[in-house]
Motif scaffolding. Structure first.
Motif, PDB file in Angstrom:
ATOM      1  N   PRO A 180      27.002  -8.369  -0.116  1.00  0.00           N
ATOM      2  CA  PRO A 180      26.200  -9.347  -0.868  1.00  0.00           C
ATOM      3  C   PRO A 180      25.134 -10.099  -0.069  1.00  0.00           C
ATOM      4  O   PRO A 180      25.129 -11.327  -0.004  1.00  0.00           O
ATOM      5  CB  PRO A 180      27.266 -10.310  -1.401  1.00  0.00           C
ATOM      6  N   PHE A 181      24.214  -9.346   0.536  1.00  0.00           N
ATOM      7  CA  PHE A 181      23.061  -9.947   1.199  1.00  0.00           C
ATOM      8  C   PHE A 181      21.799  -9.361   0.574  1.00  0.00           C
ATOM      9  O   PHE A 181      21.627  -8.137   0.592  1.00  0.00           O
ATOM     10  CB  PHE A 181      23.058  -9.642   2.700  1.00  0.00           C
ATOM     11  N   PRO A 182      20.899 -10.185   0.040  1.00  0.00           N
ATOM     12  CA  PRO A 182      19.659  -9.659  -0.556  1.00  0.00           C
ATOM     13  C   PRO A 182      18.613  -9.343   0.508  1.00  0.00           C
ATOM     14  O   PRO A 182      17.441  -9.689   0.363  1.00  0.00           O
ATOM     15  CB  PRO A 182      19.217 -10.804  -1.472  1.00  0.00           C
ATOM     16  N   GLU A 183      19.049  -8.705   1.595  1.00  0.00           N
ATOM     17  CA  GLU A 183      18.184  -8.458   2.744  1.00  0.00           C
ATOM     18  C   GLU A 183      18.106  -6.966   3.039  1.00  0.00           C
ATOM     19  O   GLU A 183      18.779  -6.151   2.405  1.00  0.00           O
ATOM     20  CB  GLU A 183      18.707  -9.211   3.974  1.00  0.00           C
ATOM     21  N   GLY A 184      17.287  -6.628   4.024  1.00  0.00           N
ATOM     22  CA  GLY A 184      17.146  -5.247   4.433  1.00  0.00           C
ATOM     23  C   GLY A 184      16.385  -5.169   5.732  1.00  0.00           C
ATOM     24  O   GLY A 184      16.005  -6.202   6.309  1.00  0.00           O
TER      25      GLY A 184
ATOM     26  N   PRO B 244      19.872  -7.182  -5.200  1.00  0.00           N
ATOM     27  CA  PRO B 244      21.177  -7.867  -5.275  1.00  0.00           C
ATOM     28  C   PRO B 244      22.242  -7.231  -4.378  1.00  0.00           C
ATOM     29  O   PRO B 244      23.354  -6.947  -4.811  1.00  0.00           O
ATOM     30  CB  PRO B 244      21.547  -7.739  -6.755  1.00  0.00           C
ATOM     31  N   GLY B 245      21.884  -7.009  -3.124  1.00  0.00           N
ATOM     32  CA  GLY B 245      22.794  -6.401  -2.168  1.00  0.00           C
ATOM     33  C   GLY B 245      22.013  -5.871  -0.982  1.00  0.00           C
ATOM     34  O   GLY B 245      20.782  -5.711  -1.047  1.00  0.00           O
ATOM     35  N   LEU B 246      22.692  -5.615   0.109  1.00  0.00           N
ATOM     36  CA  LEU B 246      22.031  -5.150   1.326  1.00  0.00           C
ATOM     37  C   LEU B 246      21.385  -3.783   1.117  1.00  0.00           C
ATOM     38  O   LEU B 246      21.978  -2.889   0.508  1.00  0.00           O
ATOM     39  CB  LEU B 246      23.048  -5.051   2.465  1.00  0.00           C
TER      40      LEU B 246
ATOM     41  N   GLY C  95       0.780  -1.231   0.000  1.00  0.00           N
ATOM     42  CA  GLY C  95       0.000   0.000   0.000  1.00  0.00           C
ATOM     43  C   GLY C  95       0.806   1.272   0.000  1.00  0.00           C
ATOM     44  O   GLY C  95       0.240   2.366   0.149  1.00  0.00           O
ATOM     45  N   ARG C  96       2.136   1.177  -0.190  1.00  0.00           N
ATOM     46  CA  ARG C  96       2.971   2.370  -0.201  1.00  0.00           C
ATOM     47  C   ARG C  96       4.020   2.284  -1.310  1.00  0.00           C
ATOM     48  O   ARG C  96       4.420   1.191  -1.728  1.00  0.00           O
ATOM     49  CB  ARG C  96       3.698   2.549   1.151  1.00  0.00           C
ATOM     50  N   ASN C  97       4.470   3.459  -1.770  1.00  0.00           N
ATOM     51  CA  ASN C  97       5.571   3.542  -2.729  1.00  0.00           C
ATOM     52  C   ASN C  97       6.882   3.694  -1.955  1.00  0.00           C
ATOM     53  O   ASN C  97       7.004   4.578  -1.094  1.00  0.00           O
ATOM     54  CB  ASN C  97       5.378   4.745  -3.664  1.00  0.00           C
ATOM     55  N   TRP C  98       7.856   2.840  -2.272  1.00  0.00           N
ATOM     56  CA  TRP C  98       9.115   2.804  -1.543  1.00  0.00           C
ATOM     57  C   TRP C  98      10.298   3.094  -2.456  1.00  0.00           C
ATOM     58  O   TRP C  98      10.324   2.654  -3.605  1.00  0.00           O
ATOM     59  CB  TRP C  98       9.318   1.438  -0.895  1.00  0.00           C
ATOM     60  N   THR C  99      11.277   3.807  -1.916  1.00  0.00           N
ATOM     61  CA  THR C  99      12.550   4.030  -2.601  1.00  0.00           C
ATOM     62  C   THR C  99      13.657   3.465  -1.714  1.00  0.00           C
ATOM     63  O   THR C  99      13.735   3.795  -0.525  1.00  0.00           O
ATOM     64  CB  THR C  99      12.820   5.517  -2.853  1.00  0.00           C
ATOM     65  N   ALA C 100      14.477   2.600  -2.290  1.00  0.00           N
ATOM     66  CA  ALA C 100      15.557   1.974  -1.532  1.00  0.00           C
ATOM     67  C   ALA C 100      16.902   2.267  -2.176  1.00  0.00           C
ATOM     68  O   ALA C 100      16.988   2.536  -3.381  1.00  0.00           O
ATOM     69  CB  ALA C 100      15.338   0.462  -1.451  1.00  0.00           C
ATOM     70  N   TRP C 101      17.940   2.207  -1.363  1.00  0.00           N
ATOM     71  CA  TRP C 101      19.319   2.313  -1.835  1.00  0.00           C
ATOM     72  C   TRP C 101      20.058   1.081  -1.326  1.00  0.00           C
ATOM     73  O   TRP C 101      20.112   0.830  -0.119  1.00  0.00           O
ATOM     74  CB  TRP C 101      19.970   3.586  -1.314  1.00  0.00           C
ATOM     75  N   PHE C 102      20.582   0.283  -2.244  1.00  0.00           N
ATOM     76  CA  PHE C 102      21.226  -0.982  -1.886  1.00  0.00           C
ATOM     77  C   PHE C 102      22.661  -1.001  -2.406  1.00  0.00           C
ATOM     78  O   PHE C 102      23.034  -0.246  -3.307  1.00  0.00           O
ATOM     79  CB  PHE C 102      20.444  -2.157  -2.473  1.00  0.00           C
ATOM     80  N   SER C 103      23.454  -1.883  -1.839  1.00  0.00           N
ATOM     81  CA  SER C 103      24.851  -1.995  -2.253  1.00  0.00           C
ATOM     82  C   SER C 103      25.201  -3.434  -2.605  1.00  0.00           C
ATOM     83  O   SER C 103      25.073  -4.334  -1.765  1.00  0.00           O
ATOM     84  CB  SER C 103      25.790  -1.511  -1.145  1.00  0.00           C
ATOM     85  N   THR C 104      25.654  -3.640  -3.836  1.00  0.00           N
ATOM     86  CA  THR C 104      26.103  -4.971  -4.262  1.00  0.00           C
ATOM     87  C   THR C 104      27.441  -5.323  -3.619  1.00  0.00           C
ATOM     88  O   THR C 104      27.868  -6.481  -3.669  1.00  0.00           O
ATOM     89  CB  THR C 104      26.234  -5.041  -5.789  1.00  0.00           C
ATOM     90  N   GLU C 105      28.083  -4.335  -3.005  1.00  0.00           N
ATOM     91  CA  GLU C 105      29.349  -4.599  -2.331  1.00  0.00           C
ATOM     92  C   GLU C 105      29.136  -5.328  -0.999  1.00  0.00           C
ATOM     93  O   GLU C 105      30.083  -5.850  -0.408  1.00  0.00           O
ATOM     94  CB  GLU C 105      30.082  -3.274  -2.101  1.00  0.00           C
TER      95      GLU C 105
END
Length: 275
Positions: free
Chosen positions: A143-147, A155-157, A131-141
């Motif tokens: 290497p965890f597909p989590e948050g 493809p990164g934390l 129900g919401r629009n989300w913007t995320a910033w992730f780092s492939t450096e």
């Protein structure tokens, strides 16, 4: 320094990757007040754990001194099985505890835009979820597909994530590698507690409404003798007689209506319609 600490520990086996997030929450969507809290995301070989910093502090004190200390309102916590990708959320409603299982999937659109967060290159991604629009910033450096919370699948934390209305924000502010694998005793105790009831999300709304109708049900039905043994609830409030019980329940219902702004907006309950 942050990235070096993380990468240096990736090759270890019996370990936990410990990430600290600063969380901004607009509990009352009609006001501009933002409350801040600190949450932890622990990732080991088999599971991830997302929980309040208060649990971590209390657990650390207990292991060093044998004294149990906990400050603030008891909050939910989440465990993810990294193999099945299922999330188990433990929720606490009054003196009852429940666990719910789901497998939330965000369909991310990865953008070309990048920026540096704590010395680490991060890339932008967007998703409409719960129900919401989300913007995320992730780092492939990393290497965890989590948050934080239930955010996952990139493809990164995920180092940062926030919704378009600025009601919720999560920002990773620190990390370390813990060896051996970290395990909070509180998690183990609640998981083994036979009184913890597993329910489907279809009944979750009923639980919330039942708590709203009677926040201190255990005291009202005699399960807890609050006169013989007064109850201390959050913020130092003590309940020792029927008047204090009634006043607390009235205040708690008002708090629930005022702070009715869940992360997953599609699970919101309209308490104003309840008589």
């Amino acid at each position: 320094m942050l990235l070096l600490v993380i990468i240096s520990g990736l090759c270890l086996k019996a370990q936990t990757h410990h990430f600290i997030y600063e969380v901004g929450t607009k509990k009352d969507s009609t006001k501009n007040d933002i409350s801040k809290s600190y949450m932890i995301l622990d990732i080991n070989k088999e599971k991830s754990f997302y929980y309040s910093m208060d649990y971590y502090i209390s657990d650390s004190i207990y292991k060093k001194t044998g004294v149990t200390r906990f400050g603030g309102r008891v909050s939910d916590y989440i465990i993810k099985d990294l193999k099945s990708k299922n999330y188990t959320t433990y929720i606490f409603s009054g003196f009852d505890s429940y666990k719910l299982t789901d497998n939330p999937l965000q369909k991310w659109i990865i953008k070309d835009e990048t920026k540096i967060i704590s010395g680490t290159k991060a890339q932008k991604a967007e998703s409409y979820w719960a129900g919401r629009n989300w913007t995320a910033w992730f780092s492939t450096e990393i290497p965890f597909p989590e948050g934080p919370y239930k955010f996952n699948g990139l493809p990164g934390l995920i180092l940062e994530v926030r919704d378009s209305q600025e009601y919720f924000s999560f920002k990773m502010i620190g990390s370390k590698v813990i060896d051996p694998t970290l395990l909070i005793d509180f998690f183990v105790d609640v998981d083994r507690d036979t009184s913890t009831v597993e329910i489907p999300y279809s009944k979750y709304r009923q639980i919330l409404i039942a708590y709203y109708n009677s926040p201190m049900k255990a005291a009202r039905n005699g399960k807890i003798d609050y006169v013989a043994s007064p109850i201390m609830v959050e913020e130092g409030v003590v309940i020792s007689n029927a008047k204090e019980l009634r006043e607390y329940e009235i205040a708690e219902r008002e708090r629930i209506k005022q702070y009715n702004n869940p992360i997953e907006r599609d699970k919101i309950v309209d308490y104003t319609s309840i008589k």
